[in-house]
Design a protein around this motif. Structure first.
Motif, PDB file in Angstrom:
ATOM      1  N   SER A 119       0.840  -1.183   0.104  1.00 30.13           N
ATOM      2  CA  SER A 119      -0.020  -0.099   0.137  1.00 30.13           C
ATOM      3  C   SER A 119       0.883   1.295  -0.058  1.00 30.13           C
ATOM      4  O   SER A 119       0.171   2.232   0.261  1.00 30.13           O
ATOM      5  N   GLU A 120       2.053   1.009  -0.032  1.00 28.96           N
ATOM      6  CA  GLU A 120       3.097   2.285  -0.064  1.00 28.96           C
ATOM      7  C   GLU A 120       2.790   3.202   1.192  1.00 28.96           C
ATOM      8  O   GLU A 120       2.792   4.375   0.953  1.00 28.96           O
ATOM      9  N   LEU A 121       2.887   2.421   2.372  1.00 28.47           N
ATOM     10  CA  LEU A 121       2.484   3.528   3.679  1.00 28.47           C
ATOM     11  C   LEU A 121       3.623   4.060   3.795  1.00 28.47           C
ATOM     12  O   LEU A 121       4.807   3.362   3.764  1.00 28.47           O
ATOM     13  N   THR A 122       3.403   5.172   4.036  1.00 26.75           N
ATOM     14  CA  THR A 122       4.485   6.353   4.294  1.00 26.75           C
ATOM     15  C   THR A 122       4.428   7.099   5.618  1.00 26.75           C
ATOM     16  O   THR A 122       3.692   6.728   6.367  1.00 26.75           O
ATOM     17  N   GLY A 123       5.391   7.933   5.715  1.00 25.43           N
ATOM     18  CA  GLY A 123       5.465   8.789   6.932  1.00 25.43           C
ATOM     19  C   GLY A 123       5.503   8.137   8.228  1.00 25.43           C
ATOM     20  O   GLY A 123       6.118   7.061   8.361  1.00 25.43           O
ATOM     21  N   ILE A 124       4.910   8.465   9.198  1.00 27.03           N
ATOM     22  CA  ILE A 124       4.834   8.064  10.692  1.00 27.03           C
ATOM     23  C   ILE A 124       4.316   6.711  10.726  1.00 27.03           C
ATOM     24  O   ILE A 124       5.129   5.818  11.309  1.00 27.03           O
ATOM     25  N   ALA A 125       3.326   6.435   9.868  1.00 23.56           N
ATOM     26  CA  ALA A 125       2.953   4.817  10.010  1.00 23.56           C
ATOM     27  C   ALA A 125       3.962   4.269   9.261  1.00 23.56           C
ATOM     28  O   ALA A 125       4.285   2.865   9.698  1.00 23.56           O
ATOM     29  N   GLY A 126       4.712   4.386   8.313  1.00 19.85           N
ATOM     30  CA  GLY A 126       5.659   3.725   7.509  1.00 19.85           C
ATOM     31  C   GLY A 126       6.794   3.226   8.419  1.00 19.85           C
ATOM     32  O   GLY A 126       7.381   2.445   8.477  1.00 19.85           O
ATOM     33  N   TRP A 127       7.231   4.418   9.214  1.00 20.15           N
ATOM     34  CA  TRP A 127       8.211   4.335  10.116  1.00 20.15           C
ATOM     35  C   TRP A 127       7.867   3.468  11.102  1.00 20.15           C
ATOM     36  O   TRP A 127       8.948   2.770  11.353  1.00 20.15           O
ATOM     37  N   ALA A 128       6.683   3.586  11.758  1.00 16.43           N
ATOM     38  CA  ALA A 128       6.413   2.750  12.820  1.00 16.43           C
ATOM     39  C   ALA A 128       6.346   1.053  12.253  1.00 16.43           C
ATOM     40  O   ALA A 128       6.988   0.287  13.153  1.00 16.43           O
ATOM     41  N   VAL A 129       5.880   0.927  11.205  1.00 11.97           N
ATOM     42  CA  VAL A 129       5.878  -0.732  10.310  1.00 11.97           C
ATOM     43  C   VAL A 129       7.225  -0.865  10.308  1.00 11.97           C
ATOM     44  O   VAL A 129       7.680  -2.157  10.846  1.00 11.97           O
ATOM     45  N   GLY A 130       8.156  -0.113   9.869  1.00 10.65           N
ATOM     46  CA  GLY A 130       9.451  -0.481   9.656  1.00 10.65           C
ATOM     47  C   GLY A 130      10.273  -0.805  10.832  1.00 10.65           C
ATOM     48  O   GLY A 130      10.979  -1.785  10.903  1.00 10.65           O
ATOM     49  N   LEU A 131       9.851  -0.266  12.029  1.00  8.08           N
ATOM     50  CA  LEU A 131      10.555  -0.300  13.224  1.00  8.08           C
ATOM     51  C   LEU A 131       9.986  -1.849  13.694  1.00  8.08           C
ATOM     52  O   LEU A 131      10.838  -2.548  14.375  1.00  8.08           O
ATOM     53  N   MET A 132       8.924  -2.216  13.739  1.00  2.00           N
ATOM     54  CA  MET A 132       8.320  -3.340  14.206  1.00  2.00           C
ATOM     55  C   MET A 132       8.803  -4.492  13.195  1.00  2.00           C
ATOM     56  O   MET A 132       8.794  -5.490  13.715  1.00  2.00           O
ATOM     57  N   ASP A 133       8.710  -4.146  11.931  1.00  2.55           N
ATOM     58  CA  ASP A 133       9.299  -5.357  11.056  1.00  2.55           C
ATOM     59  C   ASP A 133      10.860  -5.527  11.307  1.00  2.55           C
ATOM     60  O   ASP A 133      11.124  -6.869  11.499  1.00  2.55           O
ATOM     61  N   ALA A 134      11.363  -4.648  11.951  1.00  7.34           N
ATOM     62  CA  ALA A 134      12.877  -4.757  12.136  1.00  7.34           C
ATOM     63  C   ALA A 134      13.234  -5.544  13.364  1.00  7.34           C
ATOM     64  O   ALA A 134      14.071  -6.511  13.583  1.00  7.34           O
ATOM     65  N   ILE A 135      12.623  -5.217  14.498  1.00  7.29           N
ATOM     66  CA  ILE A 135      12.758  -5.552  15.920  1.00  7.29           C
ATOM     67  C   ILE A 135      11.780  -6.147  16.570  1.00  7.29           C
ATOM     68  O   ILE A 135      11.848  -6.257  17.807  1.00  7.29           O
ATOM     69  N   GLY A 136      10.680  -6.268  16.105  1.00  7.57           N
ATOM     70  CA  GLY A 136       9.432  -6.753  16.695  1.00  7.57           C
ATOM     71  C   GLY A 136       8.812  -5.804  17.789  1.00  7.57           C
ATOM     72  O   GLY A 136       8.814  -4.718  17.252  1.00  7.57           O
ATOM     73  N   ALA A 137       8.478  -6.419  18.588  1.00  6.36           N
ATOM     74  CA  ALA A 137       7.570  -5.503  19.930  1.00  6.36           C
ATOM     75  C   ALA A 137       8.279  -4.381  20.079  1.00  6.36           C
ATOM     76  O   ALA A 137       7.862  -3.395  20.445  1.00  6.36           O
ATOM     77  N   PRO A 138       9.664  -4.685  20.615  1.00  3.74           N
ATOM     78  CA  PRO A 138      10.320  -3.437  20.971  1.00  3.74           C
ATOM     79  C   PRO A 138      10.293  -2.250  20.031  1.00  3.74           C
ATOM     80  O   PRO A 138      10.462  -1.109  20.494  1.00  3.74           O
ATOM     81  N   GLY A 139      10.078  -2.465  18.849  1.00  2.00           N
ATOM     82  CA  GLY A 139      10.050  -1.559  17.745  1.00  2.00           C
ATOM     83  C   GLY A 139       8.637  -0.462  18.122  1.00  2.00           C
ATOM     84  O   GLY A 139       9.075   0.605  17.925  1.00  2.00           O
ATOM     85  N   ALA A 140       7.816  -1.261  18.446  1.00  4.38           N
ATOM     86  CA  ALA A 140       6.500  -0.305  18.959  1.00  4.38           C
ATOM     87  C   ALA A 140       6.760   0.458  20.206  1.00  4.38           C
ATOM     88  O   ALA A 140       6.146   1.534  20.416  1.00  4.38           O
ATOM     89  N   ALA A 141       7.602   0.007  21.211  1.00  3.48           N
ATOM     90  CA  ALA A 141       7.854   0.606  22.345  1.00  3.48           C
ATOM     91  C   ALA A 141       8.769   2.004  21.871  1.00  3.48           C
ATOM     92  O   ALA A 141       8.794   3.109  22.582  1.00  3.48           O
ATOM     93  N   VAL A 142       9.884   1.686  20.913  1.00  2.00           N
ATOM     94  CA  VAL A 142      10.420   2.846  20.653  1.00  2.00           C
ATOM     95  C   VAL A 142       9.627   4.084  19.876  1.00  2.00           C
ATOM     96  O   VAL A 142       9.654   5.305  20.122  1.00  2.00           O
ATOM     97  N   ALA A 143       8.640   3.472  18.950  1.00  2.00           N
ATOM     98  CA  ALA A 143       7.847   4.566  18.434  1.00  2.00           C
ATOM     99  C   ALA A 143       6.970   5.202  19.347  1.00  2.00           C
ATOM    100  O   ALA A 143       6.657   6.401  19.328  1.00  2.00           O
ATOM    101  N   ILE A 144       6.490   4.548  20.429  1.00  2.00           N
ATOM    102  CA  ILE A 144       5.487   5.076  21.471  1.00  2.00           C
ATOM    103  C   ILE A 144       6.243   6.136  22.478  1.00  2.00           C
ATOM    104  O   ILE A 144       5.929   7.092  22.904  1.00  2.00           O
ATOM    105  N   ALA A 145       7.577   5.854  22.470  1.00  2.00           N
ATOM    106  CA  ALA A 145       8.537   6.521  23.522  1.00  2.00           C
ATOM    107  C   ALA A 145       8.590   7.833  22.718  1.00  2.00           C
ATOM    108  O   ALA A 145       8.650   8.933  23.241  1.00  2.00           O
TER     109      ALA A 145
END
Length: 223
Positions: free
Chosen positions: A12-38
């Motif tokens: 879907s060519e998700l971009t911006g903040i959503a794409g950044w958060a997805v990338g973090l969760m894809d790369a490091i799993g649930a801790p990526g969500a923690a980084v995004a929320i912090a």
């Protein structure tokens, strides 16, 4: 296991903040969500209302468990809030106000209002303030300025954040479990979401710029 969330983002060519958060969760799993929320706590215009459902969606697809999503996002909320608490505790009101005057899109009145509300309502602001956009980040500062006991602050922050995070994560879980139903509409749905987020951010930035300009004029004329 295929990473369904990452594939959805790519398709879907998700971009911006959503794409950044997805990338973090894809790369490091649930801790990526923690980084995004912090980061959301430290920079309020980043919308947790977007990041948290993405974490729930990912959990529903099997990238990590729902419990991990809730635990890690709550950890992220607490870490971000603690950073602002320590900032308030170390610098104090006057120095923070002086810094705020030099920062774009930041108003001294925001700090003044949250400090006054904290002084009036005490610990309740830390718990229930977690359910209010923008305010849930700022309330950590006066808690630090007023030297609220750190363990009490962490406990109330964790409780309030866990409730808030769970609500939006479960929305994402529901969407993820019914992905076969919403998949045909993902393309235009994601653009609606992105458009809404961009619109809110633009309105917030414009209003803040106008408010800062008005405050500057009042100070210039000694009002």
């Amino acid at each position: 296991m295929l990473d369904s969330l990452a594939q959805t983002a790519a398709d879907s060519e998700l971009t911006g903040i959503a794409g950044w958060a997805v990338g973090l969760m894809d790369a490091i799993g649930a801790p990526g969500a923690a980084v995004a929320i912090a980061a959301e706590n430290l920079f309020p215009p980043i919308p947790s209302e977007i990041i948290l459902p993405l974490a729930g969606f990912s959990a529903a697809q099997g990238t990590f468990t729902v419990a991990e999503a809730i635990i890690w996002t709550t950890i992220g909320s607490v870490v971000g809030a603690l950073a602002l608490y320590l900032l308030g505790r170390l610098l104090g009101h006057e120095r923070l106000a002086a810094i705020a005057r030099r920062m774009p899109l930041v108003r001294v009145s925001d700090i003044d209002k949250t400090t006054a509300w904290f002084a009036k309502h005490g610990w309740k602001t830390v718990l229930f303030g977690r359910f209010l956009p923008i305010f849930r980040s700022l309330i950590s500062i006066p808690a630090g300025i007023e030297k609220m006991p750190v363990l009490l602050f962490l406990g109330l922050t964790a409780l309030g954040s866990a409730i808030w995070n769970t609500i939006f994560i479960m929305i994402g879980v529901t969407l993820g479990m019914n992905y076969h139903v919403i998949e045909p509409y993902m393309s235009w749905l994601q653009w609606i979401v992105i458009g809404a987020v961009v619109l809110v951010l633009v309105i917030w930035v414009v209003r803040r710029m106008l408010q800062n300009r008005a405050e500057g004029k009042h100070l210039l004329h000694g009002e």
